[in-house]
Design a protein around this motif. Sequence first.
Motif, mmCIF file in Angstrom:
data_model
loop_
_atom_site.group_PDB
_atom_site.id
_atom_site.type_symbol
_atom_site.label_atom_id
_atom_site.label_comp_id
_atom_site.label_asym_id
_atom_site.label_seq_id
_atom_site.Cartn_x
_atom_site.Cartn_y
_atom_site.Cartn_z
ATOM 1 N N HIS A 184 0.908 -1.242 -0.076
ATOM 2 C CA HIS A 184 -0.001 -0.038 -0.067
ATOM 3 C C HIS A 184 0.855 1.429 -0.091
ATOM 4 O O HIS A 184 0.592 2.240 -0.828
ATOM 5 C CB HIS A 184 -0.931 0.042 1.207
ATOM 6 C CG HIS A 184 -1.556 1.522 1.540
ATOM 7 N ND1 HIS A 184 -2.594 1.892 0.738
ATOM 8 C CD2 HIS A 184 -1.554 2.253 2.504
ATOM 9 C CE1 HIS A 184 -3.017 2.993 1.141
ATOM 10 N NE2 HIS A 184 -2.325 3.370 2.068
ATOM 11 N N SER B 206 2.773 1.440 -3.603
ATOM 12 C CA SER B 206 1.801 1.779 -4.871
ATOM 13 C C SER B 206 1.007 3.056 -4.566
ATOM 14 O O SER B 206 0.720 3.730 -5.361
ATOM 15 C CB SER B 206 0.801 0.567 -5.021
ATOM 16 O OG SER B 206 -0.058 0.430 -3.667
ATOM 17 N N GLY B 207 0.786 3.328 -3.053
ATOM 18 C CA GLY B 207 0.197 4.787 -3.171
ATOM 19 C C GLY B 207 1.020 5.732 -3.288
ATOM 20 O O GLY B 207 0.654 6.919 -3.728
ATOM 21 N N LEU C 244 3.451 5.731 -5.682
ATOM 22 C CA LEU C 244 3.429 5.837 -7.139
ATOM 23 C C LEU C 244 2.099 6.593 -7.597
ATOM 24 O O LEU C 244 2.121 7.497 -8.642
ATOM 25 C CB LEU C 244 3.575 4.468 -7.764
ATOM 26 C CG LEU C 244 4.951 3.994 -7.671
ATOM 27 C CD1 LEU C 244 4.954 2.486 -8.063
ATOM 28 C CD2 LEU C 244 5.986 4.774 -8.295
ATOM 29 N N TYR C 245 0.915 6.274 -6.969
ATOM 30 C CA TYR C 245 -0.199 6.766 -7.360
ATOM 31 C C TYR C 245 -0.267 8.441 -7.115
ATOM 32 O O TYR C 245 -0.649 9.091 -7.843
ATOM 33 C CB TYR C 245 -1.442 6.117 -6.639
ATOM 34 C CG TYR C 245 -2.651 7.055 -6.344
ATOM 35 C CD1 TYR C 245 -3.683 7.012 -7.626
ATOM 36 C CD2 TYR C 245 -3.100 7.956 -5.521
ATOM 37 C CE1 TYR C 245 -4.912 7.746 -7.661
ATOM 38 C CE2 TYR C 245 -4.397 8.518 -5.353
ATOM 39 C CZ TYR C 245 -5.162 8.592 -6.525
ATOM 40 O OH TYR C 245 -6.040 9.213 -6.377
ATOM 41 N N GLU C 246 0.419 8.749 -6.175
ATOM 42 C CA GLU C 246 0.362 10.296 -5.501
ATOM 43 C C GLU C 246 1.200 10.937 -6.651
ATOM 44 O O GLU C 246 0.993 12.113 -7.069
ATOM 45 C CB GLU C 246 0.826 10.323 -4.357
ATOM 46 C CG GLU C 246 -0.244 9.839 -3.073
ATOM 47 C CD GLU C 246 0.309 10.047 -1.729
ATOM 48 O OE1 GLU C 246 1.498 10.313 -1.653
ATOM 49 O OE2 GLU C 246 -0.363 9.560 -0.929
ATOM 50 N N ASP D 16 1.274 10.373 -9.945
ATOM 51 C CA ASP D 16 0.465 10.041 -10.935
ATOM 52 C C ASP D 16 1.050 9.223 -12.057
ATOM 53 O O ASP D 16 1.289 9.465 -12.971
ATOM 54 C CB ASP D 16 0.271 11.627 -11.672
ATOM 55 C CG ASP D 16 -0.839 11.536 -12.817
ATOM 56 O OD1 ASP D 16 -1.609 10.696 -12.570
ATOM 57 O OD2 ASP D 16 -0.349 12.333 -13.651
ATOM 58 N N ASN E 28 1.384 5.278 -13.636
ATOM 59 C CA ASN E 28 0.553 4.304 -13.831
ATOM 60 C C ASN E 28 1.638 3.174 -13.693
ATOM 61 O O ASN E 28 2.605 3.090 -14.177
ATOM 62 C CB ASN E 28 -0.028 4.488 -15.270
ATOM 63 C CG ASN E 28 -0.844 3.191 -15.512
ATOM 64 O OD1 ASN E 28 -1.966 3.060 -14.839
ATOM 65 N ND2 ASN E 28 -0.532 2.471 -16.627
ATOM 66 N N VAL E 29 0.877 2.124 -13.053
ATOM 67 C CA VAL E 29 1.545 0.953 -12.864
ATOM 68 C C VAL E 29 1.019 -0.245 -13.622
ATOM 69 O O VAL E 29 -0.238 -0.547 -13.648
ATOM 70 C CB VAL E 29 1.472 0.279 -11.343
ATOM 71 C CG1 VAL E 29 2.066 -1.273 -11.264
ATOM 72 C CG2 VAL E 29 2.099 1.291 -10.399
#
Length: 392
Positions: free
Chosen positions: A273, A276-277, A279-281, A283, A285-286
């Motif tokens: 979490h 990946s969180g 990387l999300y923040e 922006d 894409n995985v």
Amino acid sequence: MRVVTKFGGTSLGSGERIDRAADSIAEVAEAGHEIAVVASAMGDTTDELLDAIEFEATDRDEAEIVSMGERTSVRLLKAALTARGIDSVFVEPGHPDWPVVTNELGEVLPEETRRRAQALSRKLGDVVPIITGFLAEDPEGNMTTLGRGGSDTTAIMLGQYMDADQVVIVTDVEGVMTGDPNVVEGAQNVGEITVDELRNLSFRGAEVVAPSALSYKDEDLTVRVIHYQHRDILSGGTTIEGKFEHMVDMREEPLACLTVAGRSIRTSPGILHKLSGALYEADINVDAVASGMDSITFYVGVDVADTAENVLHDKILKTNTLSSVTVTEDIAVIRVLGTEFPDQPGVVQDIVGPLAGAHINLVDVITSATSVAAFVPWADREKALEIVQNAF
């Protein structure tokens, strides 16, 4: 409108439920629609019949024994419809209008089944056929079966071959739910779901529609799932959209592989979490994620690899269970999508073996219920794609 509706064992599990099913079928017929009905065995009849076989029975004898559940259901439904003034007929293996034909292994013979199903469809409107689900016969007329979930397969396959507008699966759940209502609070009905999504859920334990049945659905055939207490067959429930694609696909742009190592990843809740969180923040894409004994790997586009490496490195510095991040660039991914992977032993070997034989290094393999993704060096992508295409 032409409708094929399947009533599952729970929806026919008592006299009251058979009456309810007959009422809903009669309403569709009386409204001027064409309807064919597929019936499962009542309740747990099939399991009870199988449990009673405590001897070495031949496949043919076993098929004849377990068929009695479906044979009973169609007779009960036919009688209930006759009582309502609806002209109906039960259709089982051996009947002149029987549609589903398989080889001796229970594999559907599509051309003959389509021909028979279309012949039966020409009688719709004049009569309501009530067809035993799960059962089939070989070209010599011997009883065969379609395996677990066979009634779903019967319904969607006949819906396809009979040019139906809708296939309605009547079961003991109100369509597809956001979670198991017996486990989670506030589970809600999902109004629409794609074939891909549902097949993945089904292969992982969601007992809504048998995964093998969905391979017969195309874009033009509407499939819905409704609860047996929902009297109106033509509305409500969950609509299953789209069709499942059989394809081999290669991503056009190269990927970078970022692997985070840590000695306690498996025993530290929330690591995935956090990473990946982050990387999300940022922006980012995985494309895919894989995990090892003490590592987590993220695949991202090479154009954001440097940014992703810095994001993950920052998390490493702040998390004492993580050690380091390393990056490998210029990786290609080839994905194979198929409908029957969980039931086909050796699918991964069919990919890995030929690639190894061509001396192509396999960076990673990630599987799901309906796809296999092979990661190879970017320089080998065209050769690898040709090999995989030839295999499938």
